[in-house]
Design a protein around this motif. Structure first.
Motif, short mmCIF file in Angstrom:
data_model
loop_
_atom_site.label_atom_id
_atom_site.label_comp_id
_atom_site.label_asym_id
_atom_site.label_seq_id
_atom_site.Cartn_x
_atom_site.Cartn_y
_atom_site.Cartn_z
N ARG A 127 -1.27 -23.11 46.52
CA ARG A 127 -2.54 -22.93 45.54
C ARG A 127 -1.95 -22.34 44.00
N HIS A 128 -2.94 -22.63 43.19
CA HIS A 128 -2.76 -22.11 41.80
C HIS A 128 -3.40 -20.78 41.54
N ARG A 129 -3.05 -20.01 40.41
CA ARG A 129 -3.76 -18.61 40.08
C ARG A 129 -4.78 -18.67 39.22
N PHE A 130 -5.29 -20.11 38.61
CA PHE A 130 -6.11 -19.92 37.40
C PHE A 130 -7.64 -20.06 37.81
N THR A 152 -0.61 -31.09 37.65
CA THR A 152 -0.58 -30.45 36.48
C THR A 152 -1.80 -30.12 35.79
N LEU A 153 -2.10 -28.75 35.63
CA LEU A 153 -3.39 -28.03 35.22
C LEU A 153 -3.19 -27.88 33.76
N ARG A 154 -4.26 -28.15 32.79
CA ARG A 154 -4.29 -27.74 31.52
C ARG A 154 -5.10 -26.37 31.57
N VAL A 155 -4.33 -25.20 31.31
CA VAL A 155 -5.04 -23.87 31.05
C VAL A 155 -5.03 -23.41 29.67
N ALA A 156 -5.53 -22.19 29.32
CA ALA A 156 -5.37 -21.40 28.02
C ALA A 156 -4.39 -20.62 28.12
N ALA A 159 -4.22 -17.39 29.91
CA ALA A 159 -4.52 -17.48 31.39
C ALA A 159 -3.03 -17.59 32.02
N CYS A 160 -1.99 -18.00 31.15
CA CYS A 160 -0.75 -18.06 31.84
C CYS A 160 0.25 -16.95 31.48
N ALA A 161 -0.42 -15.87 30.73
CA ALA A 161 0.45 -14.76 30.37
C ALA A 161 0.69 -13.94 31.60
N ARG A 162 2.20 -13.33 31.67
CA ARG A 162 2.43 -12.60 32.66
C ARG A 162 2.37 -11.18 32.27
N GLU A 163 2.11 -10.26 33.23
CA GLU A 163 1.83 -8.76 32.86
C GLU A 163 3.47 -8.22 32.87
N VAL A 306 8.49 -16.87 27.56
CA VAL A 306 7.45 -17.24 26.88
C VAL A 306 5.87 -16.61 27.47
N GLU A 307 5.82 -16.96 28.76
CA GLU A 307 4.60 -16.50 29.44
C GLU A 307 4.45 -14.96 29.31
N ALA A 308 5.83 -13.99 29.43
CA ALA A 308 5.57 -12.77 29.39
C ALA A 308 5.74 -11.97 27.86
N GLY A 309 6.12 -12.83 27.02
CA GLY A 309 6.24 -12.34 25.69
C GLY A 309 7.51 -11.51 25.62
#
Ligand code: ZN
Length: 407
Positions: A127-130, A152-156, A159-163, A306-309
């Protein structure tokens, strides 16, 4: 899958025969324009969706282009092959048309290929998390008798950012004995999945050699070998995902070497005139280098960072030589691969080899402007002064000198 395979082979045959008999080169668009006629003549192709059929022809076109590009460059490529259904890897829908994905909470998903009464419904795991997304494309493939759907999903971007949980600054040295060594001396052991399974793999391959090629027993063993390889690959990928996620989640800065596994694992065989030395040993090392899969680890680190900055600093190994440089005085001490301890010729600094190079790459991450993290220039680096090194230890890790002190 069978129809897509048929289309691929027919397309290839058309290209070959048109050239042989009439000297005509058929391109992708000629073949794409023939698709409506094919569907009129063979109605079973219609439910597959025109975009998916076009994508299969595009794949054939790519294979031809790659062949001619390589032939032109003086390499010796193999001509694109006719593929049996068993060799055909899969097909894809290049856009959201002709398929749909339904997700059921946490339990999995249903994939619908085609539409109307010809539609095929399939249960899928994962499953995906979006919450908000758009479908982009899907690829259906088959490996070792199992079917896979890669969606493949297109998301903002948000939404991809990791904490991120921590803000550590770590230098990492990837290696074969220890998979990773950090600048403070902690390490992650190399799980060596391949080495553990090698006896089993060798036994299966030996058994297969006794069987008649193409026989039932031969094929059964081939299947078993494939399954074992897949099992090893799964273990490895799971390990890499867990470790890279943990690294990125806890660090604001990660510094490491830019590795080139392809160069590192080059064969020592040499040529007939100048045979290499210790070929078997190097082959064993190469197997371990490839099995530790630094390439995959780096790819994962790069996109997760990149996702987590997180700032991922990749050092140019050739210029910086982290395994030879001293993290205290920044001078070079040549070593062989067998020397596991760094003893500086200049200042006498002693430290385990991997830990020293992890420290060096971490210092390097702070000696060039933050914008440019792709490469380094050694000449432009400030050397820590002897006077500064003698100062009492500092907790802040911001300048190269303070990092060197803390270590
Ligand atoms: Zn030194």
């Amino acid at each position: 899958m069978r129809l897509h395979c048929e289309l691929y082979n027919a397309g290839l045959q058309e290209r070959i025969e048109a050239f042989r008999k009439a000297g005509i080169s058929i391109n992708y668009y000629d073949q794409q324009n023939a698709l409506p006629d094919i569907k009129a003549f063979r109605p079973e192709f219609a439910p597959l969706g025109s975009h998916a059929l076009q994508q299969t022809l595009r794949r054939l076109d790519l294979a031809m282009q790659a062949f001619f590009r390589r032939a032109k460059a003086g390499e010796s490529p193999g001509f694109p092959r006719f593929k049996s259904a068993a060799r055909f890897s899969g097909f894809s829908y290049p856009d959201p048309a002709g398929w749909k994905l339904f997700q059921h909470g946490r339990r999995g998903a249903t994939l619908r290929l085609g539409s109307g009464k010809d539609a095929m419904m399939m249960r899928a795991r994962g499953r995906h998390r979006f919450a908000e997304f758009q479908l982009n494309d899907v690829t259906i493939s088959r490996r070792n008798g199992q079917w896979f759907a890669s969606v493949t999903l297109r998301v903002a971007d948000e939404a991809c950012a990791r904490e991120r949980e921590g803000n550590q600054q770590r230098g990492v040295d990837f290696g074969v004995t220890d998979w990773a060594t950090f600048e403070d001396g902690t390490r992650i052991e190399n799980p060596r999945f391949l080495r553990d399974e090698l006896p089993k793999l060798a036994a299966l391959q030996r058994q297969r050699e006794c069987k008649k090629k193409g026989s039932c027993r031969y094929r059964r063993l081939t299947k078993q070998i494939g399954r074992l390889h897949k099992c090893i690959a799964n273990l490895r990928r799971d390990f890499l995902h867990k470790q890279t996620t943990r690294l990125v989640d806890t660090c604001a800065v990660i510094a490491t070497e830019e590795l080139k596994p392809k160069n590192m694992s080059r064969s020592a065989k040499g040529s007939a005139e100048t045979p290499g030395k210790r070929v078997r040993q190097k082959a064993g090392l190469n197997r371990e280098i490839l099995s530790a899969s630094f390439g995959m680890a780096h790819q994962m680190l790069a996109y997760k960072a990149v996702e987590a900055g997180t700032r991922l600093h990749l050092v140019n190994t050739r210029q910086l030589k982290p395994s030879q440089r001293c993290c205290a005085c920044w001078e070079l001490t040549p070593k062989t691969l067998a020397e596991r301890t760094h003893v500086c010729q200049h200042c006498g600094h002693t430290m385990p080899r991997d830990q020293n190079s992890a420290a060096v790459v971490l210092i390097d991450a702070y000696t060039i402007p933050e914008k440019d993290t792709t490469g380094t220039v050694v000449a432009a680096r400030r050397k820590p002064l002897a006077r500064q090194r003698a100062r009492p230890r500092s907790k802040t890790r911001e300048t190269p000198t303070t990092i060197a002190q803390a270590i």
